[in-house]
Scaffold this active site. Structure first.
Site: not given
Ligand code: CTP
Length: 407
Positions: A212, A326
C-alpha cells in the site's frame, strides 16, 4: 528578561533584504543577556555593514574564511565551538541548499558544518523560491538533521509579491532561540517505546508483491519524538524511503508476519504505538518461481488473513503498559475509531481522516482525533511532527501517572 544570560549566540547573516532586521535581532539578543558573535556572508555585506553590526554587538564581525589572523585566534571551529547556538538569519535558499548538502566553501557554511550545537534558521526569500520543490526538499532534510525553523511568515515581500517568504520578526527569532536553549526534560528516560511504521509487503512470487501507499512519515516522526524524550526507541519498519531519526533503532521488515515477530521480540516495552499500514491479507501460497503468463489465463490468487499485530500484542501476556493504535478512516471517523479501540483492546486510538482530498496520505500534515474510553479529543490540523511531539508528551504523562517516575 535576561533569559539568555551567559549564552553565546553565533549569528550568521545571509544575503537578503531582510538582513536589515538583524540590527534589531542583535539588540534584542543583547538585552536578553546573550553575547553575540557575527558572521556575514559575502552577499550579506551588500545589505549590512560589519561596522554597524560590530557597534551593536560590541564585538568583531567575521567575514573572511581565509583571514590568517582570524584562523589563528578564532577559526571557524572555534567560532562554532564557543557558541551555545547558531542562528542563520536570514537564511537564503542558496545557504539552505549548502547546509542540506554539507557544502563548506566560505566561513558561514564552514562554521555550520563544523558545529555540533543547535542550529536555528530563519528563511527569507521570494515565495516561489520558498515553495520550490528543491527548497522544500532541503527544508525537510534540514529538519531531519534536527535544525530548528522559525518562519517564514506570510506577507508582502520586497519583490512586491505576496505569500510565504518574509523572515520571522526579531522577537519571534529570539523566542525560538530561548525555546531551543531550554533544558530538555527527558520524561521517558529509562523507558522503552516500540513503534511499527510504514507498509508491509506481501509477496506473490519472487518479484511481485501486494502493498500500500503508506509513507511511514507519521511513525518516523513519533519515533523521533520518543527518542527526544529520552526513550529507548525501536522502530519496526516496513519498506519506506525515510532517514532513521537520531537515537532510534530501526528494524527493517517486509511482511506482516515478520513485523509481528520483530515487534514481539522487542517486548517487554512500556509503550507500543502501531502506526504501520499492515496489509490485511497475504497470498496464501506464495509461488516459489516467477509466475509466467500462460494460455490458461491470469492466475487466481487465494488470500489468507494476516495476523493483527496490534490486537495480538495488546492481548498478550507481555502487553506494554500503554498500547496505541492508529485508524485511517474515510467516514464516521470517531465512531469507527471507537469500535477499533474496543475490538483491538488498546488504550488510545489516533484516528485520522484519510479522505482523498485530505492530503494526509504521503503528506506532511495531519488532522487527528484522540479516541479513548474517556472520550474524544479533536486536535486542529498540524504537521505530522507536531502530532508526534504532542502525542509523545501525552503518552509520557499517562505513563508517569500510572507508574510514577522511572528509576
Ligand atoms: N494493525 C495491525 N495489524 C494488522 C492490521 C492493523 O497492527 N494486521 C494496526 C494498525 O497499525 C493500526 C490499527 O491496527 O494501528 C488499525 O488499523 P486499520 O487498518 O485501520 O484497521 P483494520 O483492523 O484493518 O480495520 P478496517 O479494515 O476495518 O479499517
Amino acid at each position: 528578561m535576561t533569559l539568555l544570560a551567559g549564552k553565546t549566540v553565533l549569528l550568521i547573516i545571509g544575503g537578503g533584504i531582510a538582513a536589515y532586521k538583524t540590527h534589531d535581532l542583535v539588540r534584542l539578543l543583547k538585552t536578553r543577556g546573550a553575547s553575540v558573535r557575527i558572521i556575514l556572508t559575502k552577499a550579506a555585506e551588500e545589505f549590512v555593514t560589519p561596522l554597524s553590526l560590530s557597534s551593536l554587538s560590541g564585538g568583531k564581525v567575521y567575514t573572511d574564511l581565509f583571514s590568517l589572523t582570524d584562523e589563528v585566534e578564532m577559526g571557524h571551529i572555534q567560532l562554532s565551538r564557543a557558541a551555545d547556538l547558531l542562528v542563520v538569519a536570514p537564511v537564503t535558499a542558496d545557504l539552505m541548499a549548502k547546509m542540506a548538502h554539507g557544502l563548506a566553501d566560505d566561513l558561514a557554511s564552514t562554521a555550520l558544518l563544523a558545529t555540533d550545537k543547535p542550529v536555528l534558521i530563519a528563511p527569507a526569500m521570494n515565495v516561489r523560491m520558498w515553495r520550490h520543490r528543491a527548497t522544500q526538499r532541503n527544508v525537510e532534510a534540514l529538519k531531519r538533521d534536527g535544525v530548528g525553523l522559525v518562519g517564514p511568515n506570510d506577507g508582502e515581500m520586497a519583490c512586491g509579491e505576496f505569500g510565504a517568504g518574509r523572515m520571522a520578526e526579531p522577537g519571534e527569532i529570539v523566542d525560538a532561540i530561548v525555546d531551543m536553549l531550554k533544558p530538555r526534560t527527558q520524561p521517558l528516560a529509562g523507558r522503552k517505546v516500540v513503534i511499527t511504521a510504514g507498509p508491509t509487503r506481501e509477496p506473490i512470487d519472487p518479484v511481485r508483491f501486494i502493498s500500500n501507499h503508506s509513507s511511514g512519515k507519521q511513525g518516523y516522526a513519533i519515533a523521533r519524538a520518543a527518542a527526544e524524550l529520552g526513550a529507548e526507541t525501536v522502530l519496526v519498519s516496513g519498506p519506506v524511503s525515510l532517514a532513521i531519526p537520531p537515537g532510534v533503532q530501526m528494524i527493517p521488515v517486509e511482511t506482516a508476519e515478520d513485523m509481528l515477530a520483530a515487534t514481539t521480540d522487542e517486548l517487554p516495552a512500556d509503550i507500543a504505538i502501531f502506526t504501520a499500514a499492515v496489509a490485511d491479507w497475504r497470498v496464501a501460497a506464495q509461488a516459489g518461481q516467477k509466475l509466467k503468463k500462460s494460455a490458461a489465463g491470469p492466475p487466481t490468487l487465494t488470500l489468507a488473513e494476516n495476523p493483527d499485530i496490534l490486537a495480538t500484542i495488546s492481548r498478550s501476556g507481555n502487553r506494554p503498559e500503554i498500547v496505541v493504535g492508529f485508524a485511517a478512516e474515510t467516514e464516521n471517523v470517531v465512531e469507527h475509531a471507537t469500535q477499533k479501540l474496543r475490538k483491538k483492546g488498546c488504550d488510545l486510538i489516533v484516528a485520522n481522516d484519510v479522505r482523498r482530498d485530505s492530503g494526509v496520505l504521503g503528506g506532511d500534515r495531519n488532522t487527528v482525533h484522540l479516541v479513548s474510553e474517556s472520550g474524544t479529543e479533536n486536535w486542529p490540523e498540524m504537521s505530522k511532527d507536531e502530532v508526534a511531539g504532542r502525542l509523545m508528551e501525552r503518552l509520557a504523562g499517562m505513563l508517569i501517572k500510572q507508574q510514577g517516575p522511572s528509576g
